[in-house]
Design a protein around this motif. Structure first.
Motif, short mmCIF file in Angstrom:
data_model
loop_
_atom_site.label_atom_id
_atom_site.label_comp_id
_atom_site.label_asym_id
_atom_site.label_seq_id
_atom_site.Cartn_x
_atom_site.Cartn_y
_atom_site.Cartn_z
N UNK A 95 4.56 2.10 -9.72
CA UNK A 95 5.15 2.11 -8.73
C UNK A 95 6.19 2.75 -8.60
N UNK A 96 6.99 3.01 -7.41
CA UNK A 96 7.57 3.87 -7.44
C UNK A 96 8.45 3.69 -5.73
N UNK A 105 4.95 4.48 -3.50
CA UNK A 105 3.32 5.36 -4.05
C UNK A 105 3.82 3.84 -5.24
N UNK A 106 1.45 3.50 -4.93
CA UNK A 106 1.15 2.72 -6.52
C UNK A 106 1.27 3.44 -7.56
N UNK A 107 1.38 5.13 -7.45
CA UNK A 107 1.59 5.76 -9.06
C UNK A 107 3.23 6.72 -8.57
N UNK A 108 3.85 6.01 -9.68
CA UNK A 108 5.13 7.22 -9.82
C UNK A 108 5.29 8.58 -10.34
N UNK A 133 1.41 -1.41 0.13
CA UNK A 133 -0.33 -0.36 -0.25
C UNK A 133 1.09 1.58 0.01
N UNK A 134 0.04 2.42 -0.53
CA UNK A 134 0.87 4.17 -0.17
C UNK A 134 2.25 4.29 0.67
N UNK A 135 3.10 4.40 1.00
CA UNK A 135 4.26 5.34 2.42
C UNK A 135 3.19 3.37 3.41
#
Length: 106
Positions: free
Chosen positions: A97-98, A49-52, A41-43
């Motif tokens: 993500x990234x 993050x799911x989307x870079x 999950x995000x953070x």
């Protein structure tokens, strides 16, 4: 305007439209999470993050860096745009993500 300039400007306009379309086509789309898999999950860890695009403010982020082109992303086990990542305890991460452990694949 003579005929030559008319066709040259038309060709340049067409080329710019094709170029803009290819940039838009390369925009990453995050799909549905794979069913029955542990998904990061995000953070959650490592500033993932799911989307870079959401990581642009992070000091380590460089444009074009995504999980899909990271050496840790296990492409062979990919399911619907998600694959396991050893940096995030083998949870599935989005190919869009990234995280701050990003390392370009060679």
């Amino acid at each position: 305007m003579d005929r030559r300039k008319f066709f040259m400007s038309g060709a340049l306009g067409l080329a710019s439209l094709v170029g803009a379309r290819s940039v838009l086509a390369n925009e990453c789309k995050v799909g549905a999470e794979p069913a029955g898999k542990k998904v990061a999950k995000n953070k959650e860890r490592l500033d993932y993050v799911v989307n870079a695009a959401d990581a642009k403010s992070h000091a380590k982020y460089k444009a074009g860096s995504t999980c899909a082109n990271c050496k840790f992303y296990k492409k062979a086990k990919e399911e619907g745009g998600y694959a396991p990542c050893p940096m995030l305890a083998n949870k599935y991460v989005s190919n869009c993500g990234w995280c701050k452990s990003y390392a370009a694949a060679k």
